[in-house]
Design an enzyme around this catalytic site. Sequence first.
Site, PDB file in Angstrom:
ATOM      1  NE  ARG A  98      -4.127  -1.773   0.200  1.00  0.00           N
ATOM      2  CZ  ARG A  98      -4.116  -3.049  -0.204  1.00  0.00           C
ATOM      3  NH1 ARG A  98      -3.044  -3.548  -0.787  1.00  0.00           N
ATOM      4  NH2 ARG A  98      -5.185  -3.798  -0.055  1.00  0.00           N
ATOM      5  CB  SER A 158      -8.632  -1.447   4.015  1.00  0.00           C
ATOM      6  OG  SER A 158      -8.994  -2.735   3.590  1.00  0.00           O
ATOM      7  CD  GLU A 188      -5.050   1.875   2.089  1.00  0.00           C
ATOM      8  OE1 GLU A 188      -4.292   2.066   1.144  1.00  0.00           O
ATOM      9  OE2 GLU A 188      -6.279   1.720   1.966  1.00  0.00           O
TER      10      GLU A 188
HETATM   11  N1  EPU Z   1     -11.121 -10.256   9.883  1.00  0.00           N
HETATM   12  C1  EPU Z   1     -11.804 -10.275  11.061  1.00  0.00           C
HETATM   13  N2  EPU Z   1     -12.778  -9.343  11.255  1.00  0.00           N
HETATM   14  C2  EPU Z   1     -13.097  -8.430  10.338  1.00  0.00           C
HETATM   15  C3  EPU Z   1     -12.378  -8.380   9.131  1.00  0.00           C
HETATM   16  C4  EPU Z   1     -11.380  -9.328   8.922  1.00  0.00           C
HETATM   17  O1  EPU Z   1     -11.559 -11.093  11.941  1.00  0.00           O
HETATM   18  O2  EPU Z   1     -14.001  -7.633  10.587  1.00  0.00           O
HETATM   19  C5  EPU Z   1     -10.116 -11.295   9.619  1.00  0.00           C
HETATM   20  C6  EPU Z   1     -10.678 -12.272   8.586  1.00  0.00           C
HETATM   21  O3  EPU Z   1     -11.397 -13.288   9.166  1.00  0.00           O
HETATM   22  C7  EPU Z   1      -9.457 -12.795   7.902  1.00  0.00           C
HETATM   23  C8  EPU Z   1      -8.466 -11.662   8.056  1.00  0.00           C
HETATM   24  O4  EPU Z   1      -8.989 -10.760   9.021  1.00  0.00           O
HETATM   25  O5  EPU Z   1      -8.963 -13.912   8.582  1.00  0.00           O
HETATM   26  C9  EPU Z   1      -8.238 -10.938   6.745  1.00  0.00           C
HETATM   27  O6  EPU Z   1      -9.472 -10.442   6.251  1.00  0.00           O
HETATM   28  P1  EPU Z   1      -9.726 -10.178   4.689  1.00  0.00           P
HETATM   29  O7  EPU Z   1      -9.294 -11.332   3.878  1.00  0.00           O
HETATM   30  O8  EPU Z   1     -11.110  -9.669   4.551  1.00  0.00           O
HETATM   31  O9  EPU Z   1      -8.688  -9.066   4.317  1.00  0.00           O
HETATM   32  P2  EPU Z   1      -8.252  -7.738   5.062  1.00  0.00           P
HETATM   33  O10 EPU Z   1      -6.916  -7.938   5.687  1.00  0.00           O
HETATM   34  O11 EPU Z   1      -9.364  -7.280   5.918  1.00  0.00           O
HETATM   35  C10 EPU Z   1      -6.979  -6.908   2.913  1.00  0.00           C
HETATM   36  C11 EPU Z   1      -6.885  -5.645   2.140  1.00  0.00           C
HETATM   37  C12 EPU Z   1      -8.117  -5.458   1.260  1.00  0.00           C
HETATM   38  C13 EPU Z   1      -8.208  -6.639   0.310  1.00  0.00           C
HETATM   39  C14 EPU Z   1      -8.266  -7.925   1.131  1.00  0.00           C
HETATM   40  C15 EPU Z   1      -8.210  -9.158   0.266  1.00  0.00           C
HETATM   41  C16 EPU Z   1      -5.544  -4.105   3.438  1.00  0.00           C
HETATM   42  C17 EPU Z   1      -5.515  -2.889   4.287  1.00  0.00           C
HETATM   43  N3  EPU Z   1      -6.741  -4.507   3.025  1.00  0.00           N
HETATM   44  O12 EPU Z   1      -8.095  -6.764   3.785  1.00  0.00           O
HETATM   45  O13 EPU Z   1      -7.945  -4.274   0.494  1.00  0.00           O
HETATM   46  O14 EPU Z   1      -9.347  -6.547  -0.516  1.00  0.00           O
HETATM   47  O15 EPU Z   1      -7.126  -7.992   2.030  1.00  0.00           O
HETATM   48  O16 EPU Z   1      -6.944  -9.258  -0.273  1.00  0.00           O
HETATM   49  O17 EPU Z   1      -4.501  -4.669   3.154  1.00  0.00           O
HETATM   50  C18 EPU Z   1      -8.356  -1.927   0.539  1.00  0.00           C
HETATM   51  O18 EPU Z   1      -7.135  -1.766   0.585  1.00  0.00           O
HETATM   52  O19 EPU Z   1      -9.156  -0.959   0.523  1.00  0.00           O
HETATM   53  C19 EPU Z   1      -8.901  -3.280   0.540  1.00  0.00           C
HETATM   54  C20 EPU Z   1     -10.213  -3.524   0.583  1.00  0.00           C
END
Ligand code: EPU
Length: 339
Positions: A166, A239, A335
């Site tokens: 990012r 995010s 972010e």
């Molecule tokens: N999780 C929770 N609670 C929540 C959200 C997530 O426990 O409310 C846990 C999930 O269960 C999972 C882990 O966190 O085990 C990761 O969650 P997820 O796969 O939804 O991804 P994220 O880390 O929340 C990142 C990116 C997203 C991208 C997704 C998929 C960042 C800041 N965000 O989100 O990017 O779509 O991975 O690759 O790195 C963005 O940058 O705007 C964005 C949406």
Amino acid sequence: MSLNLQSDVSLKAFNSFGVDVRARLFAEAHDDEDAREALSLAAQRNVPLLVIGGGSNLLLTRDVEALVLRMASRGIRILSEDGEQVLVEAEAGEPWHPFVQWSLAQGLNGLENLSLIPGTVGAAPMQNIGAYGVEIKDLFAGLTALDRQTGELRDFTTEECAFAYRDSLFKREVGRWLILRVRFRLSRLASLRLDYGPVRQRLVEMGIEVPTATDVSQAICAIRSEKLPNPVELGNAGSFFKNPVVPFGLAERIRAEHADLVSYPAGDGLSKLAAGWLIERAGWKGFREGDAGVHRLQALVLVNYGQATGTQLLQLAQRIQADIRARFGVELEIEPNVL
Ligand code: EPU
């Protein structure tokens, strides 16, 4: 001179949070000449130039005393083909997801995991957009930017962009470069990335055994649509925090108390923590105060239920940061660009 310069324009329609602030001056750039003209107009009028794409990574906390330039240049072209490798160029104002769909319709693979990300092509390198195990740096083949200090065009290689999670040179040198068009190296052969999170499982549920890139795109659209609010329906900027990278020891201390902590190895004795997990565990998921809230399905996403101001959203973010610091000793970094 073709730039249509407007005064005192609401930016509500131009930021995905739907925050209603006003720009002192506003214009749209349809080509390089417009961008240059905006640069000199801003200088003449002695106001800063704020360049926006889709406004989907932006939190506006007050009226903008600047010339806001929305990049609206369009055009996608194949520059060259070499065996299965295809070099594609798109203008900064092209909306991202339709560009991904265009590439898939041409039989070009690579961008499928980045389906349904809001924003524009020109904004994508700023924060090296990424999802489901792919970042644009993986497909990136260069870009052309206008040097706002000298007015000259400059081509950047992947190395020169200094992409990181990012992050990029363009995010660090704020206000120096105006991205005009971006090039991608795509492939006629599929090399699918299915390992991240629920992608493979979703394909199985869709009854697809041997997926194509288009199938992967559809699976990812389905996953995103379930968890991430559509900014047209509910204001948000994706995010709101980065997933924090912390020393392995700190991650293990948190895990000792919370066995279900979600983390990933990040090399060099570091771990990347799922900020969504931390925020949910701290009890913020679904929290709402006035019109500012934390999405009920994805704790990493702040939402505007209608009339929230940028300041209210920022204050909510700061309360979450303080709470996560106090509970877990982890610093959450915001972010989107806060203005
Ligand atoms: N999780 C929770 N609670 C929540 C959200 C997530 O426990 O409310 C846990 C999930 O269960 C999972 C882990 O966190 O085990 C990761 O969650 P997820 O796969 O939804 O991804 P994220 O880390 O929340 C990142 C990116 C997203 C991208 C997704 C998929 C960042 C800041 N965000 O989100 O990017 O779509 O991975 O690759 O790195 C963005 O940058 O705007 C964005 C949406």
